[in-house]
Design a protein around this motif. Structure first.
Motif, PDB file in Angstrom:
ATOM      1  N   ASN A 289       0.796  -1.229   0.000  1.00  7.62           N
ATOM      2  CA  ASN A 289       0.000   0.000   0.000  1.00  7.62           C
ATOM      3  C   ASN A 289       0.829   1.279   0.000  1.00  7.62           C
ATOM      4  OD1 ASN A 289      -2.616  -1.161  -0.014  1.00  7.62           O
ATOM      5  ND2 ASN A 289      -2.348  -1.760   2.121  1.00  7.62           N
TER       6      ASN A 289
ATOM      7  N   ASN B  82       0.286   3.885  -2.965  1.00 11.06           N
ATOM      8  CA  ASN B  82      -0.293   5.204  -2.725  1.00 11.06           C
ATOM      9  C   ASN B  82       0.621   6.325  -3.199  1.00 11.06           C
ATOM     10  OD1 ASN B  82      -2.498   3.953  -1.584  1.00 11.06           O
ATOM     11  ND2 ASN B  82      -1.750   4.173   0.524  1.00 11.06           N
TER      12      ASN B  82
ATOM     13  N   ASP C  84      -0.390   9.211  -6.056  1.00  8.79           N
ATOM     14  CA  ASP C  84      -0.243  10.656  -5.816  1.00  8.79           C
ATOM     15  C   ASP C  84       0.698  11.287  -6.830  1.00  8.79           C
ATOM     16  OD1 ASP C  84      -2.007  10.649  -3.698  1.00  8.79           O
ATOM     17  OD2 ASP C  84      -0.456  10.367  -2.180  1.00  8.79           O
TER      18      ASP C  84
ATOM     19  N   HIS D  11      -4.820   9.710  -3.331  1.00  8.33           N
ATOM     20  CA  HIS D  11      -4.937   8.268  -3.518  1.00  8.33           C
ATOM     21  C   HIS D  11      -6.155   7.714  -2.779  1.00  8.33           C
ATOM     22  CE1 HIS D  11      -2.431   8.564   0.216  1.00  8.33           C
ATOM     23  NE2 HIS D  11      -3.217   7.574   0.608  1.00  8.33           N
ATOM     24  N   GLN D  12      -6.597   8.403  -1.711  1.00  7.98           N
ATOM     25  CA  GLN D  12      -7.792   7.935  -1.007  1.00  7.98           C
ATOM     26  C   GLN D  12      -9.017   7.989  -1.920  1.00  7.98           C
ATOM     27  OE1 GLN D  12      -5.659  10.173   0.278  1.00  7.98           O
ATOM     28  NE2 GLN D  12      -5.239   9.767   2.456  1.00  7.98           N
TER      29      GLN D  12
END
Length: 623
Positions: free
Chosen positions: A450, A454, A458, A589-590
């Motif tokens: 992760n 991530n 971004d 990225h969320q």
């Protein structure tokens, strides 16, 4: 001295034996060659038979040439044409200051005549800065006549002479900066001395040695080094220039890393009349919308090799005496083992402690010091070629005799001696790799986890690059895992990880393992949809080979459902939810993860292995 004696004493054939006569002949020839070289060099300097060539320096942000590095060439077709031979000859005859002075004049004049834009980088040894030929005002007068301001000149310090008096060099550079010149240091990374030069000189420009640039798109160690130098340069307001760029992939990796400038054969070769504008092919390369996938510190395809552990140790030959070897160990406290090499080929390894222990015994030193070192040599040391992985080396050492861990091992380049690796360094690197893998890679597939996933999302969002976030999830996995066992379940997860990796472009696409049977692939490849279709097809065919013929025939397997009743469960299939993102569709990225997860749910509603494509608008997916 010997030549003087030769000239004073007429030698007859019976005065000298053959060896002495040969020595005198060689001395006469050497002196004649040196004299001829000196005459040629003096004539080149006096007659200014030198040609200036220029290599552009590219600004990655503006896609323009912001400067040119001035280089020099000797007379065409002569031994002194190459700059390395020219300056080596000048050093031999004590004429470097005169040669550098003439080179500067020729380069200034040629640069002005060609009316090239931007700044001019000129090479200068630290010693030449204190030279009266540079500081007596004549250089400034020449620049005024040519209508070149000192603010356009960058003095590039070359490291052909070691600097020890830093207060003096700082005072000298303050003088030139006061006149408007700027300073650059060359070949950063060649040694620790120019790292100190950076901290003492505080240059406006820092050039990173081409060794670290060539292959940076694929080499984790080189990438991390350049990244660290770039970050350090930003803290002290210096601009980084990457030297020796020769590959498209390296150029794009440097651009996306944020390195300010670059030069190299890919951009343009040194020439007497360089272009003032960036060429079409290079301009098209820089305009590519894709973002480089940076080499990772761990994960599949990022194997560390024993070359990283190779430390050059000056070897001894098989006929070297034990006394010489003993003195090497006594004088070099950090020397644990000494390689024995003949004609470039390793013959053995001498352990420090074993050697000193033998010599410490009564009468042993007197008895053995004048014998060849092969007497105390391990004639069967561990030898690895440079491309052997550290895992392979560690496994072999663990299965070998215990002394190999303390003795170390020899590293070769296709059989030729390259250096020595220590067991301590090997264990340290393996431990660091394990730590990195635990932090950033999934332990089952070794794909990035992760954190790097991530970071890359971004990175893509900041660049405003279009990409496809494809969420991959195995359907009916739990029932399969319960029926066939966790080992078979792990095999399916590894199969999917391998299919994703093998069907993506490592330069454009990023594959991450979120956890369990969930993966996320970030595609920049234009044919991403065809790649997904191939992954679905290959997944189905490999699942068919993993189940029993009966289960394959009936399209599933019998297992208890959540009510404890026997039921037919479908064979595992693969669902891919593809989310198309463009600039401005998401901010973090969320958001991407949330939208991709929603897309995955739509894909799982389709029977069998399937691909569902959606487009993201401000974090919300729409089919």
């Amino acid at each position: 001295m010997a030549q003087t004696l030769i000239r004073r004493l007429p030698l007859r054939k019976f005065d000298l034996d053959d060896s002495e006569h040969g020595l005198c002949t060689r001395l006469e020839n050497d002196e004649r060659d040196r004299s001829a070289e000196l005459d040629t060099l003096v004539a080149i300097i006096r007659e200014r038979r030198l040609q200036a060539v220029f290599q552009p320096i590219l600004d990655f942000r503006t896609h323009t040439y912001f400067a040119y590095e001035a280089l020099i060439r000797g007379p065409q077709g002569t031994p002194l044409h190459a700059p390395s031979a020219l300056f080596a000859a000048a050093d031999r005859h004590g004429l470097r200051r005169e040669l550098e002075a003439v080179c500067r004049e020729i380069q200034f004049v040629a640069f002005a005549e060609r009316q090239l834009p931007g700044k001019l980088f000129i090479n200068a040894s630290p010693a030449s800065l204190d030279d009266d030929l540079f500081r007596n005002g004549s250089t400034l007068q020449l620049l005024r006549r040519l209508d070149l301001k000192p603010t356009r000149i960058v003095i590039e310090l070359t490291e052909n002479q070691r600097v020890s008096d830093f207060p003096r060099i700082q005072q000298t550079l303050a003088h030139f900066r006061g006149l408007g010149y700027q300073i650059a240091i060359d070949d950063l990374g060649e040694g620790f001395s120019n790292m100190r030069m950076w901290s003492e000189v505080k240059p406006e420009y820092v050039k990173i040695d081409q060794h670290f640039i060539n292959g940076i798109a694929d080499d984790t160690l080189k990438f991390q080094f350049v990244k660290a130098m770039h970050e350090l340069a930003e803290t002290c307001s210096a601009r980084v220039i990457a030297e020796g760029i020769e590959r498209d992939s390296d150029c794009l990796a440097l651009r996306d890393l944020g390195v300010a400038c670059g030069q190299g054969y890919l951009i343009e070769r040194p020439t007497p009349s360089p272009s003032s504008r960036l060429g079409g092919p290079m301009r098209d390369l820089l305009r590519r919308g894709s973002i480089a996938v940076f080499p990772r510190a761990s994960g599949a395809g990022q194997a560390h090799t024993v070359r990283q552990l190779a430390r050059w140790i000056e070897p001894v030959t098989p006929d070297t005496l034990n006394e010489v070897v003993y003195r090497r160990f006594a004088e070099e406290a950090e020397l644990g083992s000494l390689p024995v090499v003949a004609d470039g080929t390793p013959r053995g390894l001498i352990n420090r402690h074993a050697m000193i222990d033998r010599f410490a015994r009564p009468y042993r030193r007197d008895l053995y010091e004048c014998r060849p070192c092969t007497q105390f040599m391990d004639a069967a040391p561990l030898i690895f070629n440079e491309d052997a992985t550290v895992q392979e080396a560690g496994l072999l050492i663990s299965r070998s005799a215990r002394h190999h861990l303390t003795d170390g091992f020899i590293i070769t380049d296709n059989g030729a001696y390259l250096g020595v690796g220590s067991g301590h360094d090997l264990m340290a690197l393996i431990t660091e790799m394990q730590i990195q893998a635990a932090r950033y890679a999934n332990p089952l597939t070794q794909l990035p986890g992760n954190v790097p996933l991530n970071e890359h999302i971004d990175h893509l969002l900041r660049a405003g690059t279009a990409f496809r976030a494809c969420y991959c999830d195995i359907d009916h996995f739990k029932a399969f895992n319960d029926t066939y066992g966790y080992r078979k379940g792990d095999d399916i997860i590894q199969i999917l990880g391998t299919l994703l990796r093998e069907n993506s472009d490592p330069r454009l696409d990023f594959v991450g393992h979120i956890g369990g049977d969930d993966f996320l692939a970030l595609f920049q490849s234009g044919d991403w949809e065809a790649r997904c279709a191939r992954i679905l097809r290959l997944f189905d065919s490999q699942i068919a080979a993993m189940v029993t013929p009966l289960d394959l025939q009936r399209g599933g397997y019998l297992a208890e459902n959540h009510r404890g009743e026997a039921a037919l469960h479908p064979l595992p299939t693969l669902s891919i939810g593809a989310l198309a993102l463009c600039a401005g569709d998401a901010e973090s990225h969320q958001e991407v993860a949330s939208a991709a997860s929603e897309t995955r749910r739509h894909a799982k509603k389709i029977s069998g292995s399937s691909l569902f494509i959606a487009r993201c608008h401000s974090g919300k997916s729409n089919a």
